[in-house]
Design a protein around this motif. Structure first.
Motif, PDB file in Angstrom:
ATOM      1  N   ASP A 193       0.811  -1.215   0.000  1.00 47.34           N
ATOM      2  CA  ASP A 193       0.000   0.000   0.000  1.00 47.34           C
ATOM      3  C   ASP A 193       0.848   1.270   0.000  1.00 47.34           C
ATOM      4  O   ASP A 193       0.429   2.310  -0.528  1.00 47.34           O
ATOM      5  CB  ASP A 193      -0.921   0.004   1.228  1.00 47.34           C
ATOM      6  N   ARG A 194       2.019   1.219   0.601  1.00 51.23           N
ATOM      7  CA  ARG A 194       2.881   2.402   0.700  1.00 51.23           C
ATOM      8  C   ARG A 194       3.683   2.652  -0.559  1.00 51.23           C
ATOM      9  O   ARG A 194       3.859   3.802  -0.992  1.00 51.23           O
ATOM     10  CB  ARG A 194       3.855   2.218   1.869  1.00 51.23           C
ATOM     11  N   ASN A 195       4.160   1.579  -1.173  1.00 50.55           N
ATOM     12  CA  ASN A 195       5.095   1.696  -2.292  1.00 50.55           C
ATOM     13  C   ASN A 195       4.338   2.097  -3.559  1.00 50.55           C
ATOM     14  O   ASN A 195       3.428   1.383  -4.005  1.00 50.55           O
ATOM     15  CB  ASN A 195       5.793   0.354  -2.496  1.00 50.55           C
ATOM     16  N   PRO A 196       4.692   3.211  -4.187  1.00 49.96           N
ATOM     17  CA  PRO A 196       3.937   3.683  -5.350  1.00 49.96           C
ATOM     18  C   PRO A 196       4.083   2.806  -6.589  1.00 49.96           C
ATOM     19  O   PRO A 196       3.341   2.984  -7.565  1.00 49.96           O
ATOM     20  CB  PRO A 196       4.535   5.079  -5.603  1.00 49.96           C
ATOM     21  N   LEU A 197       5.022   1.850  -6.558  1.00 51.66           N
ATOM     22  CA  LEU A 197       5.235   0.993  -7.722  1.00 51.66           C
ATOM     23  C   LEU A 197       4.332  -0.236  -7.726  1.00 51.66           C
ATOM     24  O   LEU A 197       4.223  -0.924  -8.741  1.00 51.66           O
ATOM     25  CB  LEU A 197       6.694   0.542  -7.792  1.00 51.66           C
ATOM     26  N   PHE A 198       3.667  -0.521  -6.591  1.00 52.16           N
ATOM     27  CA  PHE A 198       2.879  -1.738  -6.463  1.00 52.16           C
ATOM     28  C   PHE A 198       1.438  -1.433  -6.077  1.00 52.16           C
ATOM     29  O   PHE A 198       1.146  -0.380  -5.528  1.00 52.16           O
ATOM     30  CB  PHE A 198       3.493  -2.648  -5.385  1.00 52.16           C
ATOM     31  N   LYS A 199       0.571  -2.398  -6.336  1.00 49.72           N
ATOM     32  CA  LYS A 199      -0.797  -2.305  -5.840  1.00 49.72           C
ATOM     33  C   LYS A 199      -1.348  -3.709  -5.610  1.00 49.72           C
ATOM     34  O   LYS A 199      -0.988  -4.668  -6.300  1.00 49.72           O
ATOM     35  CB  LYS A 199      -1.702  -1.539  -6.813  1.00 49.72           C
ATOM     36  N   GLY A 200      -2.218  -3.818  -4.619  1.00 56.27           N
ATOM     37  CA  GLY A 200      -2.855  -5.090  -4.325  1.00 56.27           C
ATOM     38  C   GLY A 200      -3.910  -5.415  -5.353  1.00 56.27           C
ATOM     39  O   GLY A 200      -4.454  -4.523  -6.014  1.00 56.27           O
TER      40      GLY A 200
ATOM     41  N   VAL B 229      -4.189 -14.576 -12.530  1.00 55.93           N
ATOM     42  CA  VAL B 229      -4.118 -13.253 -11.901  1.00 55.93           C
ATOM     43  C   VAL B 229      -2.949 -12.443 -12.436  1.00 55.93           C
ATOM     44  O   VAL B 229      -3.055 -11.238 -12.663  1.00 55.93           O
ATOM     45  CB  VAL B 229      -3.992 -13.392 -10.365  1.00 55.93           C
ATOM     46  N   GLY B 230      -1.810 -13.102 -12.655  1.00 55.65           N
ATOM     47  CA  GLY B 230      -0.605 -12.396 -13.080  1.00 55.65           C
ATOM     48  C   GLY B 230       0.107 -11.764 -11.898  1.00 55.65           C
ATOM     49  O   GLY B 230      -0.257 -11.957 -10.740  1.00 55.65           O
ATOM     50  N   GLY B 231       1.116 -10.977 -12.181  1.00 51.18           N
ATOM     51  CA  GLY B 231       1.835 -10.284 -11.125  1.00 51.18           C
ATOM     52  C   GLY B 231       2.548 -11.234 -10.191  1.00 51.18           C
ATOM     53  O   GLY B 231       3.238 -12.169 -10.620  1.00 51.18           O
ATOM     54  N   TYR B 232       2.320 -11.033  -8.875  1.00 55.53           N
ATOM     55  CA  TYR B 232       3.058 -11.779  -7.854  1.00 55.53           C
ATOM     56  C   TYR B 232       2.104 -12.305  -6.798  1.00 55.53           C
ATOM     57  O   TYR B 232       1.060 -11.719  -6.523  1.00 55.53           O
ATOM     58  CB  TYR B 232       4.118 -10.879  -7.221  1.00 55.53           C
ATOM     59  N   ARG B 233       2.510 -13.432  -6.209  1.00 51.91           N
ATOM     60  CA  ARG B 233       1.744 -14.027  -5.118  1.00 51.91           C
ATOM     61  C   ARG B 233       2.735 -14.492  -4.054  1.00 51.91           C
ATOM     62  O   ARG B 233       3.574 -15.358  -4.307  1.00 51.91           O
ATOM     63  CB  ARG B 233       0.919 -15.210  -5.608  1.00 51.91           C
ATOM     64  N   ALA B 234       2.626 -13.908  -2.871  1.00 56.66           N
ATOM     65  CA  ALA B 234       3.488 -14.281  -1.748  1.00 56.66           C
ATOM     66  C   ALA B 234       2.685 -15.144  -0.792  1.00 56.66           C
ATOM     67  O   ALA B 234       1.797 -14.658  -0.094  1.00 56.66           O
ATOM     68  CB  ALA B 234       4.002 -13.034  -1.046  1.00 56.66           C
ATOM     69  N   SER B 235       2.979 -16.434  -0.772  1.00 58.85           N
ATOM     70  CA  SER B 235       2.269 -17.351   0.118  1.00 58.85           C
ATOM     71  C   SER B 235       3.019 -17.422   1.445  1.00 58.85           C
ATOM     72  O   SER B 235       4.164 -17.868   1.492  1.00 58.85           O
ATOM     73  CB  SER B 235       2.160 -18.736  -0.522  1.00 58.85           C
TER      74      SER B 235
ATOM     75  N   ILE C 260       0.503  -6.596  -7.928  1.00 55.71           N
ATOM     76  CA  ILE C 260       1.062  -6.373  -9.260  1.00 55.71           C
ATOM     77  C   ILE C 260       1.836  -5.063  -9.281  1.00 55.71           C
ATOM     78  O   ILE C 260       1.725  -4.234  -8.376  1.00 55.71           O
ATOM     79  CB  ILE C 260      -0.047  -6.325 -10.339  1.00 55.71           C
ATOM     80  N   LEU C 261       2.610  -4.877 -10.320  1.00 51.82           N
ATOM     81  CA  LEU C 261       3.300  -3.614 -10.566  1.00 51.82           C
ATOM     82  C   LEU C 261       2.358  -2.668 -11.315  1.00 51.82           C
ATOM     83  O   LEU C 261       1.626  -3.092 -12.219  1.00 51.82           O
ATOM     84  CB  LEU C 261       4.550  -3.847 -11.402  1.00 51.82           C
ATOM     85  N   HIS C 262       2.396  -1.412 -10.962  1.00 51.87           N
ATOM     86  CA  HIS C 262       1.633  -0.430 -11.725  1.00 51.87           C
ATOM     87  C   HIS C 262       2.126  -0.369 -13.162  1.00 51.87           C
ATOM     88  O   HIS C 262       1.341  -0.201 -14.102  1.00 51.87           O
ATOM     89  CB  HIS C 262       1.757   0.961 -11.090  1.00 51.87           C
ATOM     90  N   ASN C 263       3.414  -0.484 -13.334  1.00 50.35           N
ATOM     91  CA  ASN C 263       4.039  -0.392 -14.651  1.00 50.35           C
ATOM     92  C   ASN C 263       4.839  -1.664 -14.917  1.00 50.35           C
ATOM     93  O   ASN C 263       5.837  -1.932 -14.252  1.00 50.35           O
ATOM     94  CB  ASN C 263       4.959   0.838 -14.704  1.00 50.35           C
TER      95      ASN C 263
ATOM     96  N   THR D  99      13.952  -1.432  -2.530  1.00 45.94           N
ATOM     97  CA  THR D  99      15.111  -1.210  -3.397  1.00 45.94           C
ATOM     98  C   THR D  99      14.679  -0.841  -4.796  1.00 45.94           C
ATOM     99  O   THR D  99      15.254   0.044  -5.434  1.00 45.94           O
ATOM    100  CB  THR D  99      16.001  -2.469  -3.413  1.00 45.94           C
ATOM    101  N   LEU D 100      13.639  -1.524  -5.291  1.00 46.65           N
ATOM    102  CA  LEU D 100      13.131  -1.182  -6.615  1.00 46.65           C
ATOM    103  C   LEU D 100      12.650   0.262  -6.640  1.00 46.65           C
ATOM    104  O   LEU D 100      12.954   1.019  -7.587  1.00 46.65           O
ATOM    105  CB  LEU D 100      11.979  -2.129  -6.995  1.00 46.65           C
ATOM    106  N   GLU D 101      11.930   0.654  -5.620  1.00 42.55           N
ATOM    107  CA  GLU D 101      11.430   2.045  -5.537  1.00 42.55           C
ATOM    108  C   GLU D 101      12.588   3.046  -5.534  1.00 42.55           C
ATOM    109  O   GLU D 101      12.577   4.051  -6.251  1.00 42.55           O
ATOM    110  CB  GLU D 101      10.590   2.211  -4.280  1.00 42.55           C
ATOM    111  N   ASN D 102      13.609   2.742  -4.726  1.00 46.87           N
ATOM    112  CA  ASN D 102      14.730   3.688  -4.594  1.00 46.87           C
ATOM    113  C   ASN D 102      15.567   3.794  -5.859  1.00 46.87           C
ATOM    114  O   ASN D 102      16.232   4.810  -6.081  1.00 46.87           O
ATOM    115  CB  ASN D 102      15.625   3.256  -3.428  1.00 46.87           C
ATOM    116  N   ASN D 103      15.534   2.752  -6.685  1.00 44.55           N
ATOM    117  CA  ASN D 103      16.343   2.741  -7.907  1.00 44.55           C
ATOM    118  C   ASN D 103      15.554   3.070  -9.166  1.00 44.55           C
ATOM    119  O   ASN D 103      16.073   2.980 -10.266  1.00 44.55           O
ATOM    120  CB  ASN D 103      17.010   1.379  -8.082  1.00 44.55           C
TER     121      ASN D 103
END
Length: 357
Positions: free
Chosen positions: A276-283, A326-332, A298-301, A351-355
């Motif tokens: 929710d915090r990281n602007p690169l991702f969304k639930g 669904v695509g994107g990522y799934r953390a079980s 998933i990634l926004h972009n 790290t992705l956000e910072n870079n």
């Protein structure tokens, strides 16, 4: 490098379970035989079976309440068939809640036995939420739901009140959170999420609901037959049951379901906060229906996918790719996943956000 196993199943198990199971493969309980070759009729394994069944009921708070625990084969998929065989009357009907791929599979099997009412479904939104405020027909022989949806990342937080028997597929969240399990008449769960390796299925059934539907049930599909034979009607999956027993022992030593729920809530809170915090991702799913076991995001972009994939792979993360539906990522984040592994994933996201410019 240590691997951080986010596989949806078969999945991570406690390290101590791997160690004890490995020793049993070489020499089970000082018998001089491997657990892989020991007779399922030996007193050593009969003790394992009896203790595993008793421990499952103890952890669920169902001891002495008229329930039987069984360790059978065929996975949850066979229970899709076995449930209507044992509960749906010859001229009856059943009610189902459709919340994903596995509940949909259960619905298809039930339709072969009689009228099958889908009381609600979130299929048209690709199962991104749990339907609510639906009606369950009082004349149905039973109501079936799936507590946690591994593929889509949703979880039922509040179960409906009804006067008819309730059946729940808890394959991907059993033993992960405190519930009043006495509200369910049948619970079934494939072992390969929170219990053990693939190969056995735990079924917990309230005995008084059986034998009332007027069907001639084949023995292998008859819960009463399996109860009478104490899960030994056919040769059981010895290694899978033994490893599940070890995992249940581990859970009890940790303090049971109440203790593991605290850990699971902390892991989920850590990851969802970053999503929710990281602007690169969304639930992917509705916030109120998010699973504490399977977080989908998933990634926004999608242009950032290659960079993110490189980061989590370099960090030793495994099994995080999202399901094709669904695509994107799934953390079980099953019971045995330590919160330190969740922090590794969160750090990769930061790290992705910072870079990223």
């Amino acid at each position: 490098m240590k691997k951080h196993n986010y596989s949806a199943g078969p999945c991570i198990l406690p390290q101590i379970v791997f160690e004890k199971a490995s020793q049993a493969v070489l020499n089970f309980n000082d018998t001089g035989l491997s657990i892989l070759e020991i007779s399922h009729r030996s007193k050593e394994f009969v003790t394992v079976m009896d203790d595993a069944r008793a421990l499952a009921l103890e952890l669920l708070g169902l001891e002495g309440k008229g329930y039987q625990a069984l360790f059978l084969q065929g996975g949850a998929s066979l229970e899709f068939l076995r449930v209507p065989y044992n509960l749906m009357k010859t001229d009856g009907k059943a009610a189902y809640l459709d919340t994903g791929t596995w509940s949909n599979g259960a619905i298809k099997e039930a339709k072969s036995f009689g009228e099958t009412v889908v009381v609600a479904s979130s299929k048209e939104s690709n199962y991104t939420f749990i339907p609510k405020e639906y009606s369950i027909p009082a004349d149905a022989d039973y109501f079936h739901c799936t507590s946690n949806n591994t593929i889509f990342g949703t979880q039922i937080k509040s179960f409906p009140e009804t006067s008819i028997p309730v059946v729940c597929d808890m394959s991907s969240d059993i033993f992960s959170r405190v519930l009043d399990f006495s509200k369910f008449d049948i619970i079934y769960a494939g072992a390969q999420k929170n219990m053990g390796p693939a190969g056995t299925t735990l079924i917990v059934v309230k005995e008084e609901i059986l034998g009332k539907n007027g069907r001639n049930i084949p023995n292998i599909l008859n819960y009463q037959q399996h109860i009478s034979k104490e899960s030994m009607y056919n040769t059981p999956a010895v290694f899978a049951i033994y490893t599940s027993f070890l995992t249940l022992q581990w859970l009890k030593e940790k303090g049971g379901i109440a203790a593991i729920e605290i850990e699971n809530e902390a892991k989920a809170a850590l990851l969802y906060a970053e999503i929710d915090r990281n602007p690169l991702f969304k639930g992917v799913v509705a916030t109120e229906d998010r699973s504490i076991m399977n977080a989908t995001f998933i990634l926004h972009n999608e242009a950032h996918q290659e960079a993110f994939d490189a980061l989590w792979k370099a960090a030793g993360i495994s099994g995080i790719n999202g399901h094709r539906s669904v695509g994107g990522y799934r953390a079980s984040m099953y019971n045995a996943l330590p919160i330190q592994s969740v922090q590794v994933l969160v750090d990769a996201m930061k790290t992705l956000e910072n870079n990223t410019p």
